[in-house]
Design a protein around this motif. Structure first.
Motif, PDB file in Angstrom:
ATOM      1  N   ALA A   2       4.647   1.349  -0.658  1.00 18.26           N
ATOM      2  CA  ALA A   2       3.825   0.191  -0.341  1.00 18.26           C
ATOM      3  C   ALA A   2       4.450  -0.575   0.820  1.00 18.26           C
ATOM      4  CB  ALA A   2       3.730  -0.720  -1.561  1.00 18.26           C
ATOM      5  N   LEU A   3       3.620  -1.085   1.702  1.00 17.69           N
ATOM      6  CA  LEU A   3       4.071  -1.992   2.748  1.00 17.69           C
ATOM      7  C   LEU A   3       3.634  -3.386   2.330  1.00 17.69           C
ATOM      8  CD1 LEU A   3       3.146  -0.023   5.981  1.00 17.69           C
ATOM      9  CD2 LEU A   3       5.389  -0.273   4.925  1.00 17.69           C
ATOM     10  N   ILE A   4       4.607  -4.300   2.255  1.00 14.30           N
ATOM     11  CA  ILE A   4       4.298  -5.651   1.794  1.00 14.30           C
ATOM     12  C   ILE A   4       4.803  -6.688   2.791  1.00 14.30           C
ATOM     13  CG2 ILE A   4       4.372  -4.956  -0.632  1.00 14.30           C
ATOM     14  CD1 ILE A   4       7.075  -6.490  -0.801  1.00 14.30           C
ATOM     15  N   VAL A  30       7.633  -7.185   7.580  1.00 10.53           N
ATOM     16  CA  VAL A  30       7.027  -6.202   6.681  1.00 10.53           C
ATOM     17  C   VAL A  30       8.133  -5.340   6.072  1.00 10.53           C
ATOM     18  CG1 VAL A  30       5.495  -4.197   6.563  1.00 10.53           C
ATOM     19  CG2 VAL A  30       4.870  -6.167   7.972  1.00 10.53           C
ATOM     20  N   PHE A  31       7.993  -5.077   4.775  1.00  9.57           N
ATOM     21  CA  PHE A  31       8.962  -4.253   4.055  1.00  9.57           C
ATOM     22  C   PHE A  31       8.258  -3.057   3.454  1.00  9.57           C
ATOM     23  CE2 PHE A  31      10.687  -8.477   4.138  1.00  9.57           C
ATOM     24  CZ  PHE A  31      12.021  -8.270   4.433  1.00  9.57           C
ATOM     25  N   GLY A  32       8.909  -1.903   3.516  1.00  8.15           N
ATOM     26  CA  GLY A  32       8.439  -0.708   2.837  1.00  8.15           C
ATOM     27  C   GLY A  32       9.236  -0.561   1.557  1.00  8.15           C
ATOM     28  N   VAL A  33       8.540  -0.468   0.452  1.00  6.05           N
ATOM     29  CA  VAL A  33       9.209  -0.420  -0.842  1.00  6.05           C
ATOM     30  C   VAL A  33       8.465   0.564  -1.746  1.00  6.05           C
ATOM     31  CG1 VAL A  33       7.899  -2.410  -1.665  1.00  6.05           C
ATOM     32  CG2 VAL A  33      10.064  -1.869  -2.729  1.00  6.05           C
ATOM     33  N   THR A  34       9.204   1.248  -2.595  1.00  2.00           N
ATOM     34  CA  THR A  34       8.550   2.183  -3.514  1.00  2.00           C
ATOM     35  C   THR A  34       7.741   1.408  -4.545  1.00  2.00           C
ATOM     36  OG1 THR A  34      10.400   2.243  -5.058  1.00  2.00           O
ATOM     37  CG2 THR A  34      10.421   3.877  -3.267  1.00  2.00           C
ATOM     38  N   ALA A  57      -4.119  -0.081   5.016  1.00  2.51           N
ATOM     39  CA  ALA A  57      -3.771   1.019   5.916  1.00  2.51           C
ATOM     40  C   ALA A  57      -4.024   0.619   7.366  1.00  2.51           C
ATOM     41  CB  ALA A  57      -4.562   2.266   5.549  1.00  2.51           C
ATOM     42  N   ALA A  58      -5.101  -0.121   7.610  1.00  2.00           N
ATOM     43  CA  ALA A  58      -5.420  -0.548   8.976  1.00  2.00           C
ATOM     44  C   ALA A  58      -4.347  -1.499   9.508  1.00  2.00           C
ATOM     45  CB  ALA A  58      -6.789  -1.224   9.017  1.00  2.00           C
ATOM     46  N   GLU A  59      -3.865  -2.420   8.662  1.00  2.00           N
ATOM     47  CA  GLU A  59      -2.800  -3.331   9.080  1.00  2.00           C
ATOM     48  C   GLU A  59      -1.513  -2.561   9.376  1.00  2.00           C
ATOM     49  OE1 GLU A  59      -3.320  -7.549   6.906  1.00  2.00           O
ATOM     50  OE2 GLU A  59      -3.213  -5.827   5.547  1.00  2.00           O
ATOM     51  N   LEU A  63       1.069  -2.044  13.138  1.00  2.00           N
ATOM     52  CA  LEU A  63       2.434  -2.551  13.258  1.00  2.00           C
ATOM     53  C   LEU A  63       3.083  -2.005  14.523  1.00  2.00           C
ATOM     54  CD1 LEU A  63       3.884  -2.280   9.660  1.00  2.00           C
ATOM     55  CD2 LEU A  63       3.364  -4.358  10.923  1.00  2.00           C
ATOM     56  N   PRO A  64       3.798  -2.871  15.253  1.00  2.00           N
ATOM     57  CA  PRO A  64       4.495  -2.372  16.453  1.00  2.00           C
ATOM     58  C   PRO A  64       5.648  -1.459  16.054  1.00  2.00           C
ATOM     59  CG  PRO A  64       5.070  -4.662  16.032  1.00  2.00           C
ATOM     60  CD  PRO A  64       4.006  -4.281  15.036  1.00  2.00           C
TER      61      PRO A  64
END
Length: 74
Positions: A2-4, A30-34, A57-59, A63-64
């Motif tokens: 998940a990207l939060i 933004v953080f990627g976390v399981t 998914a669009a957001e 992301l840069p």
């Protein structure tokens, strides 16, 4: 994964994430976390008044990229 992005108490939420497991750190807070780690931390986030939202998914696609040495530089 998940990207939060935290909406409240960003510093405290970030701290809890990075001290609890492996986390990806992306630009713009933004953080990627399981999903597993997120489920583990959800009760603690709620208890401490930390809110976040999952990026669509669009957001995530907008992301840069990282701009570290040699990346994205002309």
């Amino acid at each position: 994964m998940a990207l939060i992005r935290f909406e409240t108490k960003k510093d405290e939420g970030s701290y809890l994430l990075v001290t609890s497991g492996e986390v990806g750190w992306f630009p713009e807070g933004v953080f990627g976390v399981t999903d597993h780690l997120l489920r583990q931390l959800d009760p603690l986030f709620k208890e401490k008044g930390i809110s976040y939202r999952r990026l669509s998914a669009a957001e995530a696609d907008r992301l840069p990229l990282s701009h570290g040495p040699g990346k994205g530089q002309p």
